[in-house]
Scaffold this motif. Structure first.
Motif, PDB file in Angstrom:
ATOM      1  N   CYS A 143       6.598   0.423  -9.022  1.00  0.00           N
ATOM      2  CA  CYS A 143       5.728  -0.363  -9.240  1.00  0.00           C
ATOM      3  C   CYS A 143       6.274  -1.970  -9.064  1.00  0.00           C
ATOM      4  N   GLN A 144       7.775  -1.982  -9.453  1.00  0.00           N
ATOM      5  CA  GLN A 144       8.303  -3.176  -9.533  1.00  0.00           C
ATOM      6  C   GLN A 144       8.611  -3.818  -7.870  1.00  0.00           C
ATOM      7  N   HIS A 145       8.805  -2.694  -7.341  1.00  0.00           N
ATOM      8  CA  HIS A 145       8.992  -2.884  -5.784  1.00  0.00           C
ATOM      9  C   HIS A 145       7.564  -3.397  -5.181  1.00  0.00           C
ATOM     10  N   ALA A 146       6.635  -2.763  -5.436  1.00  0.00           N
ATOM     11  CA  ALA A 146       5.263  -3.197  -4.915  1.00  0.00           C
ATOM     12  C   ALA A 146       4.771  -4.341  -5.246  1.00  0.00           C
ATOM     13  N   LEU A 147       5.125  -5.014  -6.287  1.00  0.00           N
ATOM     14  CA  LEU A 147       4.796  -6.150  -6.799  1.00  0.00           C
ATOM     15  C   LEU A 147       5.794  -7.347  -6.071  1.00  0.00           C
ATOM     16  N   LEU A 148       6.957  -6.995  -5.944  1.00  0.00           N
ATOM     17  CA  LEU A 148       7.693  -7.807  -5.078  1.00  0.00           C
ATOM     18  C   LEU A 148       7.427  -7.730  -3.665  1.00  0.00           C
ATOM     19  N   CYS A 149       6.940  -6.741  -3.217  1.00  0.00           N
ATOM     20  CA  CYS A 149       6.273  -6.843  -1.755  1.00  0.00           C
ATOM     21  C   CYS A 149       5.353  -7.645  -1.419  1.00  0.00           C
ATOM     22  N   ILE A 150       4.238  -7.734  -2.468  1.00  0.00           N
ATOM     23  CA  ILE A 150       3.014  -8.360  -2.652  1.00  0.00           C
ATOM     24  C   ILE A 150       3.652  -9.926  -2.401  1.00  0.00           C
ATOM     25  N   GLY A 151       4.399 -10.519  -3.237  1.00  0.00           N
ATOM     26  CA  GLY A 151       5.096 -11.673  -3.370  1.00  0.00           C
ATOM     27  C   GLY A 151       5.708 -11.869  -2.105  1.00  0.00           C
ATOM     28  N   VAL A 176       0.753  -1.228  -0.157  1.00  0.00           N
ATOM     29  CA  VAL A 176       0.005  -0.018   0.028  1.00  0.00           C
ATOM     30  C   VAL A 176       0.980   1.240  -0.168  1.00  0.00           C
ATOM     31  N   GLU A 177       2.061   1.225   0.677  1.00  0.00           N
ATOM     32  CA  GLU A 177       2.935   2.303   0.762  1.00  0.00           C
ATOM     33  C   GLU A 177       3.438   2.351  -0.551  1.00  0.00           C
ATOM     34  N   TRP A 178       3.804   1.401  -1.083  1.00  0.00           N
ATOM     35  CA  TRP A 178       4.454   1.716  -2.446  1.00  0.00           C
ATOM     36  C   TRP A 178       3.525   2.220  -3.650  1.00  0.00           C
ATOM     37  N   LEU A 179       2.313   1.545  -3.189  1.00  0.00           N
ATOM     38  CA  LEU A 179       1.196   2.002  -4.250  1.00  0.00           C
ATOM     39  C   LEU A 179       0.826   3.723  -4.173  1.00  0.00           C
ATOM     40  N   ASN A 180       0.790   4.048  -2.862  1.00  0.00           N
ATOM     41  CA  ASN A 180       0.313   5.536  -2.742  1.00  0.00           C
ATOM     42  C   ASN A 180       1.707   6.440  -3.570  1.00  0.00           C
ATOM     43  N   PHE A 181       2.986   5.832  -3.118  1.00  0.00           N
ATOM     44  CA  PHE A 181       4.020   6.575  -3.828  1.00  0.00           C
ATOM     45  C   PHE A 181       3.755   6.551  -5.580  1.00  0.00           C
ATOM     46  N   VAL A 182       3.435   5.434  -6.149  1.00  0.00           N
ATOM     47  CA  VAL A 182       3.397   5.151  -7.486  1.00  0.00           C
ATOM     48  C   VAL A 182       2.422   6.424  -8.034  1.00  0.00           C
ATOM     49  N   GLU A 183       1.060   6.155  -7.223  1.00  0.00           N
ATOM     50  CA  GLU A 183       0.040   7.226  -7.578  1.00  0.00           C
ATOM     51  C   GLU A 183       0.658   8.700  -7.434  1.00  0.00           C
ATOM     52  N   ASP A 184       1.345   9.200  -6.321  1.00  0.00           N
ATOM     53  CA  ASP A 184       1.812  10.460  -6.223  1.00  0.00           C
ATOM     54  C   ASP A 184       2.958  10.641  -7.591  1.00  0.00           C
ATOM     55  N   ALA A 185       3.617   9.899  -7.849  1.00  0.00           N
ATOM     56  CA  ALA A 185       4.694   9.934  -8.791  1.00  0.00           C
ATOM     57  C   ALA A 185       4.145  10.118 -10.373  1.00  0.00           C
ATOM     58  N   LEU A 186       2.920   9.150 -10.610  1.00  0.00           N
ATOM     59  CA  LEU A 186       2.358   9.248 -11.790  1.00  0.00           C
ATOM     60  C   LEU A 186       1.625  10.739 -11.892  1.00  0.00           C
ATOM     61  N   ARG A 238      -1.695  -2.357 -13.607  1.00  0.00           N
ATOM     62  CA  ARG A 238      -2.145  -1.021 -14.617  1.00  0.00           C
ATOM     63  C   ARG A 238      -1.507   0.143 -14.517  1.00  0.00           C
ATOM     64  N   LEU A 239      -0.896   0.526 -13.300  1.00  0.00           N
ATOM     65  CA  LEU A 239      -0.419   1.652 -13.138  1.00  0.00           C
ATOM     66  C   LEU A 239       1.037   1.576 -13.786  1.00  0.00           C
ATOM     67  N   ARG A 240       1.906   0.449 -13.551  1.00  0.00           N
ATOM     68  CA  ARG A 240       2.941   0.138 -14.262  1.00  0.00           C
ATOM     69  C   ARG A 240       2.951   0.200 -15.666  1.00  0.00           C
ATOM     70  N   ASN A 241       1.670  -0.363 -16.279  1.00  0.00           N
ATOM     71  CA  ASN A 241       1.498  -0.213 -17.852  1.00  0.00           C
ATOM     72  C   ASN A 241       1.492   1.358 -18.159  1.00  0.00           C
TER      73      ASN A 241
END
Length: 244
Positions: free
Chosen positions: A141-149, A119-129, A173-176
């Motif tokens: 986004c890569q870190h967020a996906l690794l984090c989930i895994g 969620v922290e990575w996701l919030n950061f991604v949204e702010d950056a975009l 979707r955000l990564r794309n």
């Protein structure tokens, strides 16, 4: 004391507090008070001045805190995140936030409380975009996906599994979006380079064309002059013959 003298005194105080490594709310309040301006033009100049000041101070501070604990480093990074946000330097603000998240992620193996959630990575991604920084958003986004895994592995059939799948879809979707924007930017950059090159080539072609036209025009005029001179000489010869 005049307003200008008071501002200079406050700026000197701010500098001394940062030199003394006083990274707290009181220092941030002084910074905020220095940005209050009735004149829009002077406000822009003041923000630029403090942005440059904070950037130089940040680099100096980072070099000097290598021996501090992770907790102390994170507090300092948090201070600069807030300071850059106050002066409106979004780029530096995001860059420092990213470094703080990476530091926590790196140290989380030995200190579990430093774990970065998806969620922290996701919030950061949204702010950056939202602010147009697509490259750093894609990395996050890569870190967020690794984090989930790594941290949010759930067995099929329990309630959290669908939430995990939804988070993965959102981050993907955000990564794309970030990758598409980066690709579009690359295409635009290539197009700009192509147009610049074509413009330069066209300019050179125009110069050559103008030179050729000039040479052709000069040759034509010289030919006319030679023809006229020849006719004039022929007429003079005829006149001399008639006179005899």
């Amino acid at each position: 004391m005049s307003q200008s003298a008071q501002e200079q005194q406050q700026f000197a105080l701010l500098r001394s507090l940062i030199d003394a490594r006083s990274f707290d709310d009181a220092t941030l309040r002084i910074l905020q008070s220095l940005l209050v301006s009735k004149d829009v033009e002077s406000s822009v100049q003041v923000r630029y001045t403090f942005t440059e000041f904070l950037r130089s101070q940040f680099l100096s501070v980072i070099r000097s805190i290598a021996s501090k604990t992770v907790h102390e480093k994170l507090l300092i990074l948090k201070f600069f995140v807030r300071a850059f946000a106050i002066v409106g330097d979004v780029e530096s603000c995001l860059a420092v936030r990213y470094e703080a998240l990476l530091m926590r992620e790196l140290k989380s193996a030995s200190c579990q409380w430093l774990d970065v959630s998806s969620v922290e990575w996701l919030n950061f991604v949204e702010d950056a975009l939202r602010n147009g920084f697509h490259s750093i958003a894609e990395k996050a986004c890569q870190h967020a996906l690794l984090c989930i895994g790594k941290n949010d592995v759930l067995e099929p059939g329990i309630d959290g599994f669908s939430e995990n799948a939804e988070a993965i879809r959102t981050i993907t979707r955000l990564r794309n979006i970030a990758l598409t924007s980066l690709s579009s930017g690359s295409v635009q950059a290539q197009a700009a380079q192509y147009l610049t090159r074509k413009s330069s080539e066209q300019g050179k072609s125009d110069v050559i064309y103008q030179e050729k036209r000039c040479l052709a025009s000069t040759s034509f005029r010289n030919g006319i002059k030679r023809q006229n001179m020849r006719k004039l000489q022929e007429q003079r010869s005829l006149l001399q013959t008639n006179d005899e």
